[in-house]
Motif scaffolding. Structure first.
Motif, PDB file in Angstrom:
ATOM      1  N   PHE A  28      -0.901 -36.527  -7.813  1.00  0.00           N
ATOM      2  CA  PHE A  28       0.059 -35.856  -8.686  1.00  0.00           C
ATOM      3  C   PHE A  28       0.841 -34.871  -7.826  1.00  0.00           C
ATOM      4  N   THR A  29       2.147 -34.853  -8.006  1.00  0.00           N
ATOM      5  CA  THR A  29       3.042 -34.156  -7.085  1.00  0.00           C
ATOM      6  C   THR A  29       4.042 -33.307  -7.836  1.00  0.00           C
ATOM      7  N   GLN A  30       4.263 -32.089  -7.351  1.00  0.00           N
ATOM      8  CA  GLN A  30       5.304 -31.231  -7.910  1.00  0.00           C
ATOM      9  C   GLN A  30       5.938 -30.431  -6.784  1.00  0.00           C
ATOM     10  N   THR A  31       7.253 -30.306  -6.829  1.00  0.00           N
ATOM     11  CA  THR A  31       8.005 -29.601  -5.796  1.00  0.00           C
ATOM     12  C   THR A  31       8.655 -28.353  -6.365  1.00  0.00           C
ATOM     13  N   PHE A  32       8.595 -27.265  -5.596  1.00  0.00           N
ATOM     14  CA  PHE A  32       9.173 -25.984  -5.987  1.00  0.00           C
ATOM     15  C   PHE A  32      10.217 -25.572  -4.960  1.00  0.00           C
ATOM     16  N   GLU A  33      11.313 -25.008  -5.422  1.00  0.00           N
ATOM     17  CA  GLU A  33      12.357 -24.514  -4.524  1.00  0.00           C
ATOM     18  C   GLU A  33      11.983 -23.107  -4.055  1.00  0.00           C
ATOM     19  N   GLN A  34      11.010 -23.063  -3.171  1.00  0.00           N
ATOM     20  CA  GLN A  34      10.460 -21.798  -2.677  1.00  0.00           C
ATOM     21  C   GLN A  34      10.088 -21.948  -1.209  1.00  0.00           C
ATOM     22  N   ASP A  35      10.007 -20.814  -0.497  1.00  0.00           N
ATOM     23  CA  ASP A  35       9.452 -20.822   0.858  1.00  0.00           C
ATOM     24  C   ASP A  35       7.934 -20.965   0.830  1.00  0.00           C
ATOM     25  N   ALA A  36       7.289 -20.248  -0.080  1.00  0.00           N
ATOM     26  CA  ALA A  36       5.831 -20.224  -0.160  1.00  0.00           C
ATOM     27  C   ALA A  36       5.438 -19.830  -1.572  1.00  0.00           C
ATOM     28  N   ILE A  37       4.331 -20.397  -2.048  1.00  0.00           N
ATOM     29  CA  ILE A  37       3.862 -20.102  -3.403  1.00  0.00           C
ATOM     30  C   ILE A  37       2.352 -19.930  -3.396  1.00  0.00           C
ATOM     31  N   ASN A  38       1.830 -19.406  -4.499  1.00  0.00           N
ATOM     32  CA  ASN A  38       0.399 -19.296  -4.747  1.00  0.00           C
ATOM     33  C   ASN A  38       0.074 -20.179  -5.946  1.00  0.00           C
ATOM     34  N   ILE A  39      -1.054 -20.875  -5.919  1.00  0.00           N
ATOM     35  CA  ILE A  39      -1.350 -21.834  -6.982  1.00  0.00           C
ATOM     36  C   ILE A  39      -2.813 -21.785  -7.407  1.00  0.00           C
ATOM     37  N   VAL A  40      -3.053 -22.295  -8.618  1.00  0.00           N
ATOM     38  CA  VAL A  40      -4.404 -22.527  -9.131  1.00  0.00           C
ATOM     39  C   VAL A  40      -4.385 -23.862  -9.857  1.00  0.00           C
ATOM     40  N   PHE A  41      -5.338 -24.741  -9.543  1.00  0.00           N
ATOM     41  CA  PHE A  41      -5.534 -25.968 -10.308  1.00  0.00           C
ATOM     42  C   PHE A  41      -6.562 -25.694 -11.405  1.00  0.00           C
ATOM     43  N   ASN A  42      -6.374 -26.285 -12.584  1.00  0.00           N
ATOM     44  CA  ASN A  42      -7.346 -26.110 -13.661  1.00  0.00           C
ATOM     45  C   ASN A  42      -7.266 -27.277 -14.631  1.00  0.00           C
ATOM     46  N   ASP A  43      -8.219 -27.299 -15.585  1.00  0.00           N
ATOM     47  CA  ASP A  43      -8.270 -28.411 -16.535  1.00  0.00           C
ATOM     48  C   ASP A  43      -7.541 -28.127 -17.838  1.00  0.00           C
ATOM     49  N   GLY A  44      -6.914 -26.963 -17.966  1.00  0.00           N
ATOM     50  CA  GLY A  44      -6.130 -26.649 -19.146  1.00  0.00           C
ATOM     51  C   GLY A  44      -6.920 -26.206 -20.354  1.00  0.00           C
ATOM     52  N   GLU A  45      -8.243 -26.120 -20.226  1.00  0.00           N
ATOM     53  CA  GLU A  45      -9.076 -25.723 -21.363  1.00  0.00           C
ATOM     54  C   GLU A  45      -9.227 -24.204 -21.414  1.00  0.00           C
ATOM     55  N   ASP A  46      -9.853 -23.717 -22.495  1.00  0.00           N
ATOM     56  CA  ASP A  46     -10.102 -22.285 -22.658  1.00  0.00           C
ATOM     57  C   ASP A  46     -11.565 -22.094 -23.062  1.00  0.00           C
ATOM     58  N   PRO A  47     -12.432 -21.605 -22.166  1.00  0.00           N
ATOM     59  CA  PRO A  47     -12.113 -21.171 -20.796  1.00  0.00           C
ATOM     60  C   PRO A  47     -11.885 -22.378 -19.877  1.00  0.00           C
ATOM     61  N   ALA A  48     -11.133 -22.167 -18.827  1.00  0.00           N
ATOM     62  CA  ALA A  48     -10.738 -23.254 -17.944  1.00  0.00           C
ATOM     63  C   ALA A  48     -11.735 -23.447 -16.811  1.00  0.00           C
ATOM     64  N   ILE A  49     -11.898 -24.701 -16.420  1.00  0.00           N
ATOM     65  CA  ILE A  49     -12.516 -25.014 -15.128  1.00  0.00           C
ATOM     66  C   ILE A  49     -11.381 -24.978 -14.121  1.00  0.00           C
ATOM     67  N   GLN A  50     -11.482 -24.124 -13.129  1.00  0.00           N
ATOM     68  CA  GLN A  50     -10.340 -23.889 -12.251  1.00  0.00           C
ATOM     69  C   GLN A  50     -10.750 -23.707 -10.804  1.00  0.00           C
ATOM     70  N   SER A  51      -9.801 -23.904  -9.938  1.00  0.00           N
ATOM     71  CA  SER A  51     -10.002 -23.576  -8.534  1.00  0.00           C
ATOM     72  C   SER A  51      -9.858 -22.066  -8.369  1.00  0.00           C
ATOM     73  N   SER A  52     -10.186 -21.577  -7.216  1.00  0.00           N
ATOM     74  CA  SER A  52      -9.858 -20.195  -6.895  1.00  0.00           C
ATOM     75  C   SER A  52      -8.365 -20.104  -6.577  1.00  0.00           C
ATOM     76  N   ASN A  53      -7.851 -18.884  -6.401  1.00  0.00           N
ATOM     77  CA  ASN A  53      -6.448 -18.709  -6.033  1.00  0.00           C
ATOM     78  C   ASN A  53      -6.201 -19.310  -4.643  1.00  0.00           C
ATOM     79  N   ILE A  54      -5.188 -20.143  -4.537  1.00  0.00           N
ATOM     80  CA  ILE A  54      -4.817 -20.754  -3.265  1.00  0.00           C
ATOM     81  C   ILE A  54      -3.514 -20.097  -2.842  1.00  0.00           C
ATOM     82  N   MET A  55      -3.574 -19.262  -1.827  1.00  0.00           N
ATOM     83  CA  MET A  55      -2.471 -18.366  -1.497  1.00  0.00           C
ATOM     84  C   MET A  55      -1.602 -18.891  -0.358  1.00  0.00           C
ATOM     85  N   GLY A  56      -0.304 -18.626  -0.462  1.00  0.00           N
ATOM     86  CA  GLY A  56       0.615 -18.880   0.644  1.00  0.00           C
ATOM     87  C   GLY A  56       0.794 -20.338   0.998  1.00  0.00           C
TER      88      GLY A  56
END
Length: 285
Positions: free
Chosen positions: A71-99
């Motif tokens: 799965f692919t998404q492109t952002f018009e940015q130099d650098a971003i911070n991201i988190v992957f998750n399952d969309g639930e509440d509470p979410a199963i998620q990755s930690s913060n992925i920086m830069g």
């Protein structure tokens, strides 16, 4: 809802240029599309409120050299911070992925929350994006072999290969321009990819040099690397190693519940996990 703390982890980025992009590629342990939450160094939300946007068919998705869905998404940015998750509440998620910069590849365990940055598997140290290669590019067991990404105008390609120490010529013709080799597909941006499969590997007598040509135009004398992917500029862009999907699977302990047994295979070389078999039965029987 599990909130993401951004103000403590904000990083300073360079001023954004108009052409800068970040492309995030991810595959999950189940093959299901994850949600992607993203923000920039100033704390601006780039993909909606938490949990972000689901990376499903409304986003771009693609396949890569290993034939698996990303799965692919492109952002018009130099650098971003991201988190992957399952969309639930509470979410199963990755930690913060920086830069995250440029083109990046990740695997995300959507059942447990772990992630791995596997960019180096798909972007070589030369900067070559391996995912642009056709799926027909693969390791060839027991043979001398190499690949060549030719100019778009080429309609044929030959190989001349030799060992400068033993004097061995590795073409069947023994005459210039060498042996014609096989067109096996195109890169995603349309360049033809040719495959050379030579003689059986003989210890101590492999090619030391290789030239690709179309009978008129040729590369310079290139140092031969088994499994090398070359271009007309004479660059060794990437090396295909024996790390394909077959033969590198390790089994995890079976997961046993009252209703099913699940067997999971892990390919550590290619950084993915998938369910091999699931047997279900009526727990009341």
């Amino acid at each position: 809802m599990k909130k993401i703390t951004t103000f403590l982890l904000a990083v300073v980025f360079m001023a954004m240029s108009a052409s800068a992009t970040v492309t995030v590629n991810v595959r999950t342990s189940t093959g299901d599309a994850p949600y992607l939450y993203a923000w920039d160094g100033a704390g601006n939300k780039l993909n909606g409120e938490w949990p972000g946007t689901m990376m499903d068919e409304s986003q771009t998705y693609t396949t890569t050299v290993d034939g698996l869905v990303w799965f692919t998404q492109t952002f018009e940015q130099d650098a971003i911070n991201i988190v992957f998750n399952d969309g639930e509440d509470p979410a199963i998620q990755s930690s913060n992925i920086m830069g995250v910069t440029g083109t990046a590849f990740f695997t995300f365990d959507i059942e447990e929350g772990g992630y791995e940055d596997v960019t180096s598997t798909y972007i070589s140290d030369t900067g070559f994006d391996v995912s642009t290669l056709p799926s027909t590019v693969a390791y060839v067991e027991g043979k001398e072999f190499a690949y060549f990404i030719a100019p778009a105008t080429w309609t044929n390609c030959n190989v001349w290969a030799w060992n400068s120490i033993t004097g061995t010529n590795f073409t069947t013709s023994g005459a210039w321009p060498g042996d014609p080799i096989t067109l096996i597909g195109n890169t995603t941006d349309g360049y033809p990819v040719y495959q050379w499969i030579g003689a059986d590997i003989v210890e101590g007598d492999s090619p030391t040099g290789i030239i690709f040509n179309n009978g008129t135009t040729q590369t310079s004398d290139l140092a031969y690397v088994p499994g090398g992917v070359y271009n007309i500029a004479g660059k060794l862009l990437y090396t295909i190693t024996n790390g394909g999907a077959a033969g590198n699977i390790e089994m995890e302990e079976p997961v046993i519940t009252e209703s099913y047994i699940k067997f999971v295979g892990v390919n550590n070389t290619c950084n993915y996990k998938y369910t091999l078999e699931t047997y279900e039965w009526d727990a009341g029987q």
